[in-house]
Design an enzyme around this catalytic site. Structure first.
Site, PDB file in Angstrom:
ATOM      1  N   GLY A   1       0.924  -1.263  -0.027  1.00  0.00           N
ATOM      2  CA  GLY A   1      -0.176   0.121  -0.110  1.00  0.00           C
ATOM      3  C   GLY A   1       0.771   1.328  -0.024  1.00  0.00           C
ATOM      4  O   GLY A   1       1.927   1.190  -0.192  1.00  0.00           O
ATOM      5  N   SER A   2       0.041   2.290   0.290  1.00  0.00           N
ATOM      6  CA  SER A   2       0.728   3.693  -0.061  1.00  0.00           C
ATOM      7  C   SER A   2       1.834   4.075   1.001  1.00  0.00           C
ATOM      8  O   SER A   2       2.271   3.585   1.885  1.00  0.00           O
ATOM      9  CB  SER A   2      -0.601   4.820   0.306  1.00  0.00           C
ATOM     10  OG  SER A   2       0.085   6.040   0.537  1.00  0.00           O
ATOM     11  N   THR A   3       2.679   4.882   0.362  1.00  0.00           N
ATOM     12  CA  THR A   3       3.854   5.327   0.897  1.00  0.00           C
ATOM     13  C   THR A   3       3.560   6.176   2.319  1.00  0.00           C
ATOM     14  O   THR A   3       4.465   6.275   2.964  1.00  0.00           O
ATOM     15  CB  THR A   3       4.808   6.163   0.228  1.00  0.00           C
ATOM     16  OG1 THR A   3       4.008   7.057  -0.397  1.00  0.00           O
ATOM     17  CG2 THR A   3       5.214   5.393  -1.085  1.00  0.00           C
ATOM     18  N   VAL A   4       2.362   6.773   2.427  1.00  0.00           N
ATOM     19  CA  VAL A   4       1.910   7.477   3.534  1.00  0.00           C
ATOM     20  C   VAL A   4       1.948   6.466   4.795  1.00  0.00           C
ATOM     21  O   VAL A   4       2.054   6.941   5.752  1.00  0.00           O
ATOM     22  CB  VAL A   4       0.405   8.074   3.391  1.00  0.00           C
ATOM     23  CG1 VAL A   4       0.168   8.948   4.718  1.00  0.00           C
ATOM     24  CG2 VAL A   4       0.485   9.045   2.236  1.00  0.00           C
ATOM     25  N   GLY A   5       2.083   5.105   4.648  1.00  0.00           N
ATOM     26  CA  GLY A   5       2.217   4.411   5.658  1.00  0.00           C
ATOM     27  C   GLY A   5       3.360   4.218   6.486  1.00  0.00           C
ATOM     28  O   GLY A   5       3.308   4.178   7.588  1.00  0.00           O
TER      29      GLY A   5
END
Lengths: 132, 395
Positions: free
Chosen positions: A62-66
């Site tokens: 999933g997203s790099t905001v993780g």
């Protein structure tokens, strides 16, 4: 005492109880940044919290905001004590570095059971299973 | 450890250049180790994602503040869109609270010496690398454009790793920085007719869904404008994670041509359009400018809106970069657009602004915008040409 050897992702030592899953984890959208609870629908760990545990999972997705979710957990005192992966992905690796969570990968994670007491020495890339 | 560091890089890692630089170097070297890099290489340009307070949250902001204590960029660094127009947010219905927090994010980046452009098309407003240049960019559409259309070299960075590259001026040499990883893997022959930006978005949807991160070689596209290529890049990166493609007679990179060939027909494109069109979408929001509109696109939209009036109950956002908006003001395009009741919104876009609950149906020319409208905002979507979008807005 069983010993598993892998590769250091981020330094540090920790001791605690494991929480394990054979499914990948997306921290952004998949984990509540305030409580550490896994909220992804249908995930093996749905409803369980990673806070204060040695978290064992194959890899991140999933997203790099993780990465920032791990940081938020750490600031809220709800981060895992350490992370053990089969293969750490960049999102989780960066999350561990900015949150200073000890992390090791290249571990045969099937050899670690849920609820075991383990000792993680990320500097050496070594995990000791203390109790079954 | 196989990753070799220069004396200066070792000093950064040991903390001699401050805490932020040390943390940044830890990120760069760890990624280098994971991917088996042998050394770090200098980068000359950085694009940072993770700017909207909506995505970043308080924790992300706290991290930026911590890095801003002693962190300073070493190379030209620009920013992805924020959650609002930094000047005109009030009239777009953004709350005071959100605006305050969004400004704190931008201030933290400014303190580190980042040029606070807030656009997903840095290459249109002065952050333009050249062929073969090593850069570290986040923002998947810009990564795809830089690698493919320009021929610069970057991996798909995340927010913190792009910032780390900015503060150290380095990235680890792996992935798309290496020539041997840039060869095409699968060939697509396009038989479908491509007329507008929306068609190129649909093509990106088809190839992205089939390819899944492998490197496509695309033939049969007879001509493509910069606007159409940016639409294609956004879509193929969103739906397939594609960071690099080759397009015969359009893109500059040299590659061997793969033997495995697939065809893309008119039917494939129509099927993609059906997939992005929701049934019974009640359109109350029209947005063009994902990726951010160029001055050429704004000129065209202004002429379509000139003398018309946006219908009651509809909201129109034309999104772009601030320098492009300034140019549009100078040329009178801004007045044409705003007099019609539409908004020319800079710094932000419909994918990262806090819009959930405000609208029910989006019409756009962007396949990427459809993805985020559905996933993040629960809007229904319809993909149309720019002309059809404006017609819908004023009808």
């Amino acid at each position: 005492m069983k010993e598993l050897t892998g590769r250091k992702i981020f330094k540090g030592k920790a001791q605690g109880e494991t929480i394990t899953t054979t499914e990948d984890i997306s921290f952004y959208g998949g984990c509540d940044p305030e409580t550490g609870e896994i909220v992804e629908k249908g995930h093996q760990l749905e409803g369980q919290s990673v806070a204060g545990k040695i978290l064992v999972f194959p890899t991140g997705k999933g997203s790099t905001v993780g990465s920032y979710v791990l940081y938020a957990l750490s600031k809220a005192g709800k981060a895992p004590l350490a992370i053990i992966n089969k293969s750490t992905d960049p999102v989780v690796a960066v999350g561990c570095i900015i949150s200073e969570i000890p992390a090791i990968d290249q571990i045969d994670i099937e050899k670690i059971e849920d609820g075991q007491k383990v000792e993680v020495d990320a500097d050496k890339g070594v995990i000791h299973i203390i109790e079954d | 450890m196989t990753l070799n560091l220069t004396k200066e890089e070792q000093e950064m890692l040991s903390g001699k250049h401050g805490k932020a630089t040390q943390k940044a170097m830890e990120i760069i070297t760890t990624l280098g180790n994971i991917y088996g890099a042998k050394r770090l290489i200098p980068v000359s340009s950085v694009q940072i994602a993770g700017v909207s307070y909506h995505n970043l949250g308080e924790a992300g902001l706290e991290y930026l503040d911590e890095m801003a204590v002693d962190g300073q960029t070493r190379v030209l660094t620009t920013l992805n869109p924020a959650g609002m127009d930094l000047m005109e947010w009030k009239k777009h219905g953004i709350s005071e609270d959100f605006a305050k927090n969004q400004q704190r994010v931008v201030d933290a980046f400014a303190k580190m010496g980042v040029v606070t452009t807030c656009t997903c098309t840095p290459y249109l407003i002065g952050n333009l690398p050249h062929y073969g240049e090593h850069i570290a960019w986040a923002e998947s559409s810009a990564v795809c454009f830089a690698n493919s259309v320009i021929g610069a070299r970057t991996n798909r960075e995340g927010g913190p790793s792009a910032l780390a590259a900015a503060l150290t001026g380095r990235t680890a040499e792996y992935g798309l920085h290496l020539e041997e990883n840039r060869d095409a893997e699968v060939k697509y022959v396009v038989e479908a007719e491509l007329r507008n930006t929306d068609d190129f978005g649909l093509l990106g949807y088809v190839i992205g869904n089939r390819t899944r991160k492998s490197i496509p070689y695309i033939s049969g596209v007879l001509k493509a404008s910069t606007n159409e290529l940016k639409s294609f890049c956004a879509s193929v990166a969103t739906y397939g994670g594609v960071a690099l493609f080759h397009m015969e007679k359009v893109t500059p990179n040299v590659t061997t041509i793969p033997e495995t060939t697939e065809t893309i027909t008119q039917e494939d494109l129509e099927h993609a359009r059906e997939k992005l069109d929701d049934e019974k979408a009640d359109i109350d929001f029209i947005s063009v400018g994902c990726p951010h509109a160029s001055i050429d696109e704004i000129r065209h939209i202004a002429s379509l809106l000139d003398g018309k009036q946006v219908a009651d109950g509809k909201t129109v956002w034309i999104t772009t970069a601030k320098p492009t908006k300034d140019l549009a003001i100078k040329m009178g395009y801004y007045d044409q657009i705003e007099k019609a009741g539409a908004f020319l919104v800079s710094d932000a876009c419909c994918a990262v602004a806090p819009l959930k609950g405000r609208f029910t149906g989006l019409m756009t020319d962007s396949a990427k915008a459809c993805f985020y409208a559905r996933g993040k905002n629960d809007f229904k979507t319809e993909i149309r040409t720019v002309e059809e979008c404006i017609r819908e807005a004023v009808s």
